[in-house]
Design a protein around this motif. Structure first.
Motif, short mmCIF file in Angstrom:
data_model
loop_
_atom_site.label_atom_id
_atom_site.label_comp_id
_atom_site.label_asym_id
_atom_site.label_seq_id
_atom_site.Cartn_x
_atom_site.Cartn_y
_atom_site.Cartn_z
N ASN A 41 0.87 -1.14 -0.05
CA ASN A 41 -0.05 -0.08 -0.07
C ASN A 41 0.91 1.09 -0.15
OD1 ASN A 41 -2.30 1.97 0.55
ND2 ASN A 41 -3.40 0.05 1.10
N THR A 42 0.34 2.35 0.30
CA THR A 42 1.24 3.58 0.31
C THR A 42 2.24 3.33 1.41
OG1 THR A 42 -0.74 4.93 -0.10
CG2 THR A 42 0.86 5.86 1.11
N VAL A 43 2.24 2.71 2.53
CA VAL A 43 3.16 2.51 3.31
C VAL A 43 3.54 1.00 3.56
CG1 VAL A 43 3.99 2.52 5.86
CG2 VAL A 43 2.74 4.39 4.98
N ARG A 44 4.72 0.61 2.89
CA ARG A 44 4.96 -0.83 2.90
C ARG A 44 5.22 -1.36 4.08
NH1 ARG A 44 7.05 -1.92 -3.41
NH2 ARG A 44 5.34 -1.01 -4.54
N MET A 45 5.09 -2.76 4.06
CA MET A 45 5.47 -3.70 5.38
C MET A 45 6.74 -4.49 5.20
SD MET A 45 3.39 -2.93 7.53
CE MET A 45 3.37 -1.17 7.11
N PRO A 46 7.74 -4.12 5.91
CA PRO A 46 9.03 -4.98 5.28
C PRO A 46 8.80 -6.57 5.53
CG PRO A 46 9.34 -3.93 7.72
CD PRO A 46 7.67 -3.53 7.25
N LEU A 47 8.18 -7.04 6.49
CA LEU A 47 7.91 -8.40 7.07
C LEU A 47 6.80 -9.05 6.37
CD1 LEU A 47 9.09 -8.29 10.52
CD2 LEU A 47 10.42 -8.48 8.55
N ILE A 48 6.96 -10.16 5.54
CA ILE A 48 5.81 -10.97 4.84
C ILE A 48 6.02 -12.44 5.53
CG2 ILE A 48 4.69 -11.71 2.95
CD1 ILE A 48 5.57 -9.08 1.59
N ARG A 49 5.11 -12.75 6.33
CA ARG A 49 5.32 -14.01 6.95
C ARG A 49 4.02 -14.85 6.52
NH1 ARG A 49 5.85 -10.31 11.94
NH2 ARG A 49 4.51 -9.29 10.90
N ASP A 50 4.02 -16.06 6.83
CA ASP A 50 2.90 -17.03 6.51
C ASP A 50 1.62 -16.56 6.66
OD1 ASP A 50 5.05 -18.93 5.78
OD2 ASP A 50 4.66 -19.99 7.72
N ASN A 51 0.73 -16.86 5.49
CA ASN A 51 -0.64 -16.47 5.65
C ASN A 51 -1.33 -17.27 6.68
OD1 ASN A 51 -3.10 -15.40 4.67
ND2 ASN A 51 -3.59 -17.21 3.83
#
Length: 869
Positions: free
Chosen positions: A734-744
């Motif tokens: 989104n406008t502010v991105r998240m650095p961590l993408i973990r398991d759904n």
């Protein structure tokens, strides 16, 4: 009796006998204005023979020994006349006329007949206010004085209202049954007075929306009926004002530029599309026959030193607005010009007071309405909306240096035309261009360091995005009377072409332990500039069928082409409204339909985003495993997200002042875009797929009591459950991105609120004092514990919650005389009892402060000034 929704019937008259072109607009009638503050729109129902009704009531009163002799009744004067339009050449049936005394009580009502004639019941001599309304025409208000024994003739000459983006054609009016122009789906309507009178942090739609049942301000923004902010849509008139890159609202109108706001969780009219969880329609203010000037909130709110309320150290908020509206050419050309400067400078109680999150904008909005002929109108809107936000996301653990700054602007131009092709057919068209620019930057270019107790370094991501939207909408509406009821047809098209371009650059992110050692390191690859052109097309046809005196059916089909994913879909919808009794005090509404979201442009260029490499380390600094490279990849079967919704609602007007309603709504979402790390034989991927799903159910009970304009009370209880796949694409990119993408995980959403009680009152004393108290009681939002690598522990959002919220706010105003001005001076007090409502929690298990809450909203007071001339 006042029915729960107004009625339209062709019984007893043919369509050609009426020769009327009237609009179905949201808030134009007198009754609608009085019901704004109760979040409903009703009109008044009377007998078709008001003379018989008056005579019958008089006789009954005399027989009951009430001391009202018949001779005295005859001596009291009556008010009668004729309602016309177009210089007396058109007689207007269906006009609602209301008589109001000096104490603001409604003492008489009438309904004009087929020849436009009306007669109000006899009243004692004195001064009265007469208000007359009919959709499609400018409301009339007159002050009259009656004398004993002398009937008063009052002819009402209506002017056609200026252009309205929600113009429709309707049949002859009979207010005893279901209204063919009233939406079947539930909706909430409020006006600019509701925004400005309510105890909110500022005069904005975003602050007013959470005052509605089913709308919650969650951690990610405004959630309508459990949906994420990007799953809802926003319109100004007919045109969309959503940033196509992300799906977020593109701009905010000045509060004084708003005529009305209509929130529809899931409308069954197929003319509305590209959303799955709520539609908000803003009707801009228009100029009228007399010039008006309004100035609101010219007094700033001040920062005081903590613990020293009289020690002023700066400005906390300042949002003055200015509006001028009136005729440039009488009866022909009208102007409404608004401007608002917004400045907020909020500190975080759990951080040093000199660290603040600021927001500054200057919004300019112009509306021109031209009456070319009696049947041809033209409207133009122009807007400029620049905005700068500093230290976005500043909280207990994120100091200013590690938060992003956002600089954005939207430029808007729209032209609308309404042409009456005949007395029962209408053509509407709108063409608009919106240009969006958004830049995100950090304080530096170094790595972002995530410690358990505080973040350090700089925000990791910088973005530069541009979007241009060209939209054209056209529709034809027509009414036809048949042997089995009346039909209001509408067919139309909506074409939206988007040109999107952007660039993104990300710096390293290091997750550190309490002792400072690195537990996980994330580095990003290069990203080339990306661009995408797409065209969405929608065709629709719908029919509102008044099958009989009490039943209204609405059904239609919408065909959508998703230009980003090159997918086409059919969207059938059906709704019904039924009056259970003759006087319309009990009603049932319901419906079912499919809704498709508009796919964000950024999803179409996902494969061009930065790759990321993740490396885990032991305490001694050795690698636990080789680095894993995650390459962005889009699943080949990507499809458009959709929602299937049904609802059932019962309404009962127990007395003219008291209404009870109960409703149940369910939505099942599927094909939603989610992002998750996936291990593949050929290498790891950060995969974008359409495997996401969501579930939402809601049961609501509401009691509304209103006594004229002097007192109203709305009490609503909502039980709701919201669950979804939590790795939604919009949550990370989104406008502010998240650095961590973990398991759904499929679990309760971050804004899941099972129980919520909302009570709002409006009290007017002596016509000069106004009090608006607001009470909210709800569950706290869920959260999840994480380990030293910030991996989730246990089932997400299942067993830990913020404290329950019990919040009481109040606004008080008094109208005073100041020369030719009559300003309202007041104060808003937020969190009156200074209860703890934390926004931050320490959720890292290794922290000694694990489970502690921080950053509560303090008690705040602000002076308000509203002036209109």
């Amino acid at each position: 009796a006042e029915p729960l929704f107004p009625a339209v019937s062709g019984r007893g008259r043919s369509a050609r006998d009426t020769n009327l072109l009237v609009r179905s607009c949201t808030v134009r009638s007198y009754a609608s204005v009085h019901e704004h503050r109760n979040f409903s729109v009703t009109r008044v129902s009377l007998s078709r023979r008001p003379q018989i009704l008056v005579a019958t009531v008089t006789l009954l009163c005399a027989l009951a020994g009430l001391g009202i002799p018949v001779a005295a009744q005859r001596a009291d004067p009556t008010i009668h006349g004729t309602a016309t339009a177009q210089a007396g050449t058109v007689l207007l049936p269906g006009v609602v006329i209301i008589l109001i005394n000096d104490e603001l009580d409604i003492v008489g009502r009438a309904f004009s007949g087929g020849a436009g004639e009306f007669e109000l019941p006899a009243v004692p001599p004195g001064s009265y206010r007469v208000e007359a309304t009919l959709d499609g025409f400018v409301p009339i208000a007159r002050t009259v004085t009656t004398e004993a024994g002398e009937p008063l003739r009052l002819d009402l000459a209506f002017d056609l209202a200026q252009i309205d983006e929600t113009v429709q054609v309707v049949s002859p009016v009979s207010v005893e049954f279901t209204d063919i122009t009233a939406p079947v789906a539930p909706r909430e309507v409020f006006d600019t007075d509701f925004i400005q009178e309510s105890p909110t942090s500022d005069d904005s739609i975003q602050s007013a929306l959470p005052l509605l049942p089913g709308v919650v301000r969650g951690p990610d923004g405004i959630n309508i009926k459990g949906g994420r902010p990007t799953q809802s849509a926003l319109q100004v008139g007919d045109g969309s004002v959503v940033d196509p890159a992300t799906g977020n609202a593109a701009f905010t109108l000045p509060s004084s530029a708003i005529e009305s706001v209509e929130v529809m969780p899931n409308p069954y009219s197929v003319e509305y599309g590209r959303f799955t969880s709520g539609l908000t329609i803003i009707e801009p203010r228009r100029g009228e026959d007399a010039w008006e000037v309004a100035i609101n909130n010219p007094v700033p709110a001040f920062h005081t030193r903590r613990g020293r309320p009289l020690d002023v150290i700066g400005i906390r908020g300042f949002s003055p607005s200015f509006t001028v509206a009136g005729p440039l050419i009488p009866k022909r050309l009208f102007l409404a010009q608004s401007a608002q400067y917004r400045f907020s400078n909020n500190d975080i109680r759990s951080r040093p007071q000199d660290e603040r999150r600021t927001r500054e904008s200057f919004n300019i909005f112009t509306r021109l309405d031209a009456v070319l002929t009696a049947s041809h109108r033209l409207g133009v809107t122009i807007g400029i909306f620049p905005e700068a936000l500093d230290s976005v996301g500043l909280d207990t653990f994120n100091p200013p240096t590690v938060t992003p700054d956002i600089d954005r602007a939207t430029y808007h131009v729209a032209v609308s035309e309404v042409a009456a092709l005949s007395t029962l057919a209408l053509f509407e068209t709108t063409a608009q261009v919106n240009r969006h620019r958004e830049e995100v930057s950090g304080a530096g270019t170094g790595a972002m360091e995530l410690f358990p107790e505080e973040r350090r370094g700089s925000f990791f991501n910088a973005q530069d995005r541009r979007s241009t939207v060209f939209q054209w909408l056209g529709s034809w509406s027509g009414y036809r009377q048949s042997g089995i009821g009346g039909h209001l047809f509408k067919v139309g098209a909506d074409v939206q072409h988007v040109r999107f371009s952007g660039a993104s650059l990300s710096a390293p992110v290091n997750i550190r332990r309490l002792d400072g050692t690195v537990a996980r390191a994330i580095t990003f690859g290069d990203s080339d500039p990306h661009a995408l052109n797409s065209t969405d097309v929608a065709l629709y046809a719908q029919n509102r069928w008044q099958a009989n005196d009490r039943l209204l059916l609405e059904f239609g089909l919408r065909l959508d082409r998703d230009g980003v994913l090159a997918r086409s879909h059919g969207t059938p919808r059906f709704g019904a409204a039924l009056n259970l009794n003759r006087d319309g005090t009990m009603a049932v509404r319901g419906g079912i339909g499919l809704f498709y979201e508009r796919t964000a442009s950024t999803a179409g260029v996902f494969d061009q985003f930065e790759s990321r490499t993740v490396t885990d380390f032991a305490v001694d600094g050795t690698r636990l495993a080789p680095p894993t490279l995650f390459i962005p990849r889009t699943a080949g079967d990507l499809d458009t997200a959709r929602g299937r919704t049904w609802h059932l609602e019962y309404q009962h007007r127990i007395t003219p002042n008291l209404t009870f309603s109960a409703e149940h709504l369910r939505r099942v979402g599927s094909r939603e875009l989610i992002v998750e790390p996936v291990a593949m034989p050929s290498g790891a991927q950060l995969r974008l797929s359409s495997d996401g799903a969501s579930r939402y159910r809601e049961t609501g009970l509401q009691v509304r009591y209103a006594r004229g304009d002097r007192f109203s009370l709305d009490v609503t209880y909502v039980y709701a459950k919201s669950s979804a796949d939590l790795n939604a694409f919009s949550a990370f990119f989104n406008t502010v991105r998240m650095p961590l993408i973990r398991d759904n995980a499929f679990a309760p959403t971050d804004a899941d609120v099972p129980h919520r009680l909302l009570a709002r009152a409006r009290i007017v004393v002596a016509g000069k004092w106004r009090f608006v108290p607001l009470l909210e009681v709800r569950n706290g939002f869920p959260y999840t514990a994480v380990d030293e690598r910030w991996e989730f522990m246990g089932v997400r959002n299942s067993d830990r919650h913020f404290p329950a919220v019990v919040r009481f706010d109040v606004a008080a105003e008094r109208q005073v005389a100041l020369g030719g001005w009559r300003p309202w001076l007041g104060v808003r007090i937020l969190n009156v009892f200074d209860r703890i409502h934390p926004r931050d929690v320490q959720n890292i298990l290794s922290s000694p402060r694990f489970g502690e809450f921080f950053n509560s909203d303090p008690l705040q007071a602000r002076i308000t000034v509203r002036m209109q001339l």
